[in-house]
Design a protein around this motif. Structure first.
Motif, PDB file in Angstrom:
ATOM      1  N   LYS A  47     -51.111   1.189  71.985  1.00 46.40           N
ATOM      2  CA  LYS A  47     -51.219   1.441  70.554  1.00 46.40           C
ATOM      3  C   LYS A  47     -52.687   1.670  70.222  1.00 46.40           C
ATOM      4  O   LYS A  47     -53.517   0.787  70.403  1.00 46.40           O
ATOM      5  CB  LYS A  47     -50.669   0.264  69.756  1.00 46.40           C
ATOM      6  N   GLU A  48     -53.014   2.846  69.749  1.00 52.19           N
ATOM      7  CA  GLU A  48     -54.408   3.202  69.496  1.00 52.19           C
ATOM      8  C   GLU A  48     -54.966   2.436  68.295  1.00 52.19           C
ATOM      9  O   GLU A  48     -54.302   2.334  67.263  1.00 52.19           O
ATOM     10  CB  GLU A  48     -54.532   4.709  69.245  1.00 52.19           C
ATOM     11  N   PRO A  49     -56.183   1.919  68.422  1.00 49.83           N
ATOM     12  CA  PRO A  49     -56.816   1.235  67.292  1.00 49.83           C
ATOM     13  C   PRO A  49     -57.494   2.243  66.367  1.00 49.83           C
ATOM     14  O   PRO A  49     -57.706   3.407  66.745  1.00 49.83           O
ATOM     15  CB  PRO A  49     -57.865   0.354  67.975  1.00 49.83           C
ATOM     16  N   LYS A  50     -57.811   1.811  65.166  1.00 53.80           N
ATOM     17  CA  LYS A  50     -58.619   2.609  64.249  1.00 53.80           C
ATOM     18  C   LYS A  50     -60.074   2.191  64.400  1.00 53.80           C
ATOM     19  O   LYS A  50     -60.380   1.057  64.769  1.00 53.80           O
ATOM     20  CB  LYS A  50     -58.181   2.371  62.800  1.00 53.80           C
ATOM     21  N   LEU A  51     -60.983   3.121  64.135  1.00 57.25           N
ATOM     22  CA  LEU A  51     -62.405   2.808  64.118  1.00 57.25           C
ATOM     23  C   LEU A  51     -62.940   3.110  62.721  1.00 57.25           C
ATOM     24  O   LEU A  51     -62.774   4.227  62.216  1.00 57.25           O
ATOM     25  CB  LEU A  51     -63.160   3.629  65.164  1.00 57.25           C
ATOM     26  N   VAL A  52     -63.552   2.091  62.112  1.00 56.74           N
ATOM     27  CA  VAL A  52     -64.069   2.222  60.756  1.00 56.74           C
ATOM     28  C   VAL A  52     -65.586   2.368  60.792  1.00 56.74           C
ATOM     29  O   VAL A  52     -66.289   1.517  61.330  1.00 56.74           O
ATOM     30  CB  VAL A  52     -63.693   0.994  59.897  1.00 56.74           C
ATOM     31  N   LEU A  53     -66.082   3.471  60.237  1.00 54.67           N
ATOM     32  CA  LEU A  53     -67.515   3.646  60.042  1.00 54.67           C
ATOM     33  C   LEU A  53     -67.868   3.081  58.675  1.00 54.67           C
ATOM     34  O   LEU A  53     -67.192   3.370  57.682  1.00 54.67           O
ATOM     35  CB  LEU A  53     -67.884   5.130  60.096  1.00 54.67           C
ATOM     36  N   TYR A  54     -68.906   2.253  58.612  1.00 57.51           N
ATOM     37  CA  TYR A  54     -69.306   1.691  57.324  1.00 57.51           C
ATOM     38  C   TYR A  54     -70.825   1.610  57.250  1.00 57.51           C
ATOM     39  O   TYR A  54     -71.524   1.801  58.244  1.00 57.51           O
ATOM     40  CB  TYR A  54     -68.678   0.314  57.114  1.00 57.51           C
ATOM     41  N   SER A  55     -71.321   1.351  56.070  1.00 55.24           N
ATOM     42  CA  SER A  55     -72.760   1.188  55.877  1.00 55.24           C
ATOM     43  C   SER A  55     -73.013  -0.047  55.022  1.00 55.24           C
ATOM     44  O   SER A  55     -72.391  -0.221  53.974  1.00 55.24           O
ATOM     45  CB  SER A  55     -73.359   2.423  55.186  1.00 55.24           C
ATOM     46  N   GLY A  56     -73.880  -0.921  55.512  1.00 52.58           N
ATOM     47  CA  GLY A  56     -74.257  -2.112  54.752  1.00 52.58           C
ATOM     48  C   GLY A  56     -73.313  -3.271  54.924  1.00 52.58           C
ATOM     49  O   GLY A  56     -73.657  -4.299  55.515  1.00 52.58           O
ATOM     50  N   ASP A  88     -61.856   9.301  74.139  1.00 48.36           N
ATOM     51  CA  ASP A  88     -61.791   9.079  75.588  1.00 48.36           C
ATOM     52  C   ASP A  88     -61.107   7.753  75.909  1.00 48.36           C
ATOM     53  O   ASP A  88     -60.323   7.664  76.862  1.00 48.36           O
ATOM     54  CB  ASP A  88     -63.189   9.105  76.195  1.00 48.36           C
ATOM     55  N   THR A  89     -61.410   6.714  75.129  1.00 46.94           N
ATOM     56  CA  THR A  89     -60.757   5.415  75.374  1.00 46.94           C
ATOM     57  C   THR A  89     -59.261   5.523  75.119  1.00 46.94           C
ATOM     58  O   THR A  89     -58.455   4.897  75.817  1.00 46.94           O
ATOM     59  CB  THR A  89     -61.350   4.296  74.507  1.00 46.94           C
ATOM     60  N   GLU A  90     -58.879   6.317  74.145  1.00 46.55           N
ATOM     61  CA  GLU A  90     -57.452   6.513  73.856  1.00 46.55           C
ATOM     62  C   GLU A  90     -56.752   7.150  75.056  1.00 46.55           C
ATOM     63  O   GLU A  90     -55.662   6.703  75.467  1.00 46.55           O
ATOM     64  CB  GLU A  90     -57.288   7.388  72.615  1.00 46.55           C
ATOM     65  N   ASP A  91     -57.370   8.194  75.599  1.00 50.10           N
ATOM     66  CA  ASP A  91     -56.771   8.878  76.745  1.00 50.10           C
ATOM     67  C   ASP A  91     -56.663   7.951  77.950  1.00 50.10           C
ATOM     68  O   ASP A  91     -55.623   7.896  78.626  1.00 50.10           O
ATOM     69  CB  ASP A  91     -57.608  10.102  77.118  1.00 50.10           C
ATOM     70  N   VAL A  92     -57.740   7.224  78.210  1.00 50.69           N
ATOM     71  CA  VAL A  92     -57.780   6.352  79.384  1.00 50.69           C
ATOM     72  C   VAL A  92     -56.767   5.227  79.266  1.00 50.69           C
ATOM     73  O   VAL A  92     -55.956   4.996  80.183  1.00 50.69           O
ATOM     74  CB  VAL A  92     -59.192   5.781  79.594  1.00 50.69           C
ATOM     75  N   TRP A  93     -56.775   4.521  78.156  1.00 54.34           N
ATOM     76  CA  TRP A  93     -55.902   3.355  78.045  1.00 54.34           C
ATOM     77  C   TRP A  93     -54.432   3.742  77.870  1.00 54.34           C
ATOM     78  O   TRP A  93     -53.538   2.995  78.274  1.00 54.34           O
ATOM     79  CB  TRP A  93     -56.377   2.435  76.925  1.00 54.34           C
ATOM     80  N   THR A  94     -54.179   4.909  77.315  1.00 52.84           N
ATOM     81  CA  THR A  94     -52.800   5.396  77.268  1.00 52.84           C
ATOM     82  C   THR A  94     -52.265   5.584  78.689  1.00 52.84           C
ATOM     83  O   THR A  94     -51.139   5.174  79.002  1.00 52.84           O
ATOM     84  CB  THR A  94     -52.715   6.725  76.496  1.00 52.84           C
ATOM     85  N   ASP A  95     -53.087   6.175  79.553  1.00 52.04           N
ATOM     86  CA  ASP A  95     -52.686   6.381  80.944  1.00 52.04           C
ATOM     87  C   ASP A  95     -52.558   5.060  81.697  1.00 52.04           C
ATOM     88  O   ASP A  95     -51.588   4.854  82.446  1.00 52.04           O
ATOM     89  CB  ASP A  95     -53.696   7.280  81.658  1.00 52.04           C
ATOM     90  N   VAL A  96     -53.532   4.162  81.509  1.00 53.86           N
ATOM     91  CA  VAL A  96     -53.509   2.882  82.224  1.00 53.86           C
ATOM     92  C   VAL A  96     -52.287   2.070  81.819  1.00 53.86           C
ATOM     93  O   VAL A  96     -51.581   1.501  82.673  1.00 53.86           O
ATOM     94  CB  VAL A  96     -54.799   2.082  81.949  1.00 53.86           C
ATOM     95  N   HIS A 121     -61.482  -5.566  73.579  1.00 54.21           N
ATOM     96  CA  HIS A 121     -60.873  -6.638  72.785  1.00 54.21           C
ATOM     97  C   HIS A 121     -59.530  -6.199  72.209  1.00 54.21           C
ATOM     98  O   HIS A 121     -58.605  -7.007  72.073  1.00 54.21           O
ATOM     99  CB  HIS A 121     -61.809  -7.063  71.653  1.00 54.21           C
ATOM    100  N   HIS A 122     -59.416  -4.918  71.883  1.00 62.81           N
ATOM    101  CA  HIS A 122     -58.131  -4.405  71.407  1.00 62.81           C
ATOM    102  C   HIS A 122     -57.096  -4.462  72.530  1.00 62.81           C
ATOM    103  O   HIS A 122     -55.936  -4.847  72.295  1.00 62.81           O
ATOM    104  CB  HIS A 122     -58.294  -2.965  70.921  1.00 62.81           C
ATOM    105  N   VAL A 123     -57.503  -4.106  73.731  1.00 63.98           N
ATOM    106  CA  VAL A 123     -56.607  -4.207  74.881  1.00 63.98           C
ATOM    107  C   VAL A 123     -56.154  -5.656  75.046  1.00 63.98           C
ATOM    108  O   VAL A 123     -54.965  -5.919  75.293  1.00 63.98           O
ATOM    109  CB  VAL A 123     -57.312  -3.707  76.158  1.00 63.98           C
ATOM    110  N   GLN A 124     -57.077  -6.592  74.902  1.00 67.02           N
ATOM    111  CA  GLN A 124     -56.721  -8.012  74.995  1.00 67.02           C
ATOM    112  C   GLN A 124     -55.716  -8.405  73.932  1.00 67.02           C
ATOM    113  O   GLN A 124     -54.805  -9.199  74.181  1.00 67.02           O
ATOM    114  CB  GLN A 124     -57.976  -8.871  74.870  1.00 67.02           C
TER     115      GLN A 124
END
Length: 279
Positions: A97-106, A80-88, A162-165
């Motif tokens: 430019k879309e950021p990556k999101l990293v899932l991690y544990s520990g 959803d953030t990708e769609d919104v910020w692409t339009d804005v 922060h990515h937008v910034q």
């Protein structure tokens, strides 16, 4: 939030069970931002694992059904953030430019250094990635008393802010100011930086409402989360008193107000916290 059965992002990188050691915190803007973000949700600099020697260790990991559901939710919010910020950005004559999101544990390694999960979700401008340990979802509800899926959506939207910034050059401006200001003056500048990310989170929420994915009570969940991570609230909770000169993210009232302002405006305009006479 209406998220089930909706598109997830292709920009999710799953590193759960991989561990993360051995990266020192860099001196550039990436290293700076991760240190700043640690305090977003009450973490401390001791949770940053920069400088620890050793190699990356694989830790046996088995996803629970709840974690699978949380991962899907996070992926949908990111989409959803990708769609919104692409339009804005397009409306402003720019390309997002879309950021990556990293899932991690520990623990995890990033371009900003290695960090433990107790730092909470963070964004690293050095590699333009968001990092989230899904155990934080439960911590947000229990430790910070900010329940609800849209509370977590607010946190993700703040990190995307922060990515937008970074794309708009604000992260580099923050780094440049570090050597020019006293510690107290820099803290005040940093507060404006963080409140702008809250404003951008509100901009996303505005468009999410237009997309008809918000449910009754979602806005209140986000405002509760914003209030829960205010500097004054966190300081009272952890040390029993408030030291205003050490604020780095803004008070609970300020964070709520700038998020809500972004929600009302729905545009980048109006979010210049650096020129605002009053926060």
């Amino acid at each position: 939030m209406k998220w089930r059965g909706r598109r997830g992002s292709a920009n999710v990188e799953d590193r759960r069970g991989m561990g993360g050691k051995g990266l020192a915190v860099g001196g550039g803007v990436g290293g700076l931002i991760i240190v700043l973000i640690i305090t977003l949700l009450g973490g401390n600099h001791g949770d940053l694992l920069g400088g620890i020697t050793g190699t990356e260790e694989n830790v046996p990991y088995e996803e629970t059904e709840k974690e699978k559901e949380d991962a899907q939710f996070v992926s949908v919010v990111l989409a959803d953030t990708e769609d919104v910020w692409t339009d804005v950005f397009r409306e402003e004559g720019m390309t997002y430019k879309e950021p990556k999101l990293v899932l991690y544990s520990g623990s995890v390694q990033s371009a900003c250094g290695a960090a433990g999960s107790s730092v909470g979700p963070f964004y690293c401008p050095g590699d333009q990635k968001l990092y989230i340990d899904l155990s934080f979802y439960q911590e947000l509800q229990s430790k910070y008393e900010a329940p609800g899926d849209f509370a977590m959506a607010y946190v993700i939207a703040h990190e995307v802010g922060h990515h937008v910034q970074t794309l708009l050059g604000k992260s580099q401006e923050l780094q440049d100011m570090r050597s020019k200001l006293s510690k107290e003056a820099f803290n005040r500048y940093q507060v404006r930086f963080e409140l702008q990310a809250d404003y951008y989170a509100g901009v996303w929420a505005n468009h999410a409402q237009d997309m008809n994915v918000l449910e009754e009570g979602d806005l209140e969940e986000a405002l509760t989360a914003a209030s829960a991570v205010g500097d004054d609230t966190l300081q009272k909770k952890h040390q029993g008193y408030v030291v205003q000169e050490s604020f780095t993210h803004g008070t609970s009232e300020q964070r709520k107000r700038w998020f809500h302002k972004g929600f009302k405006n729905g545009t980048i305009e109006g979010g210049d916290t650096f020129k605002a006479k009053e926060l």
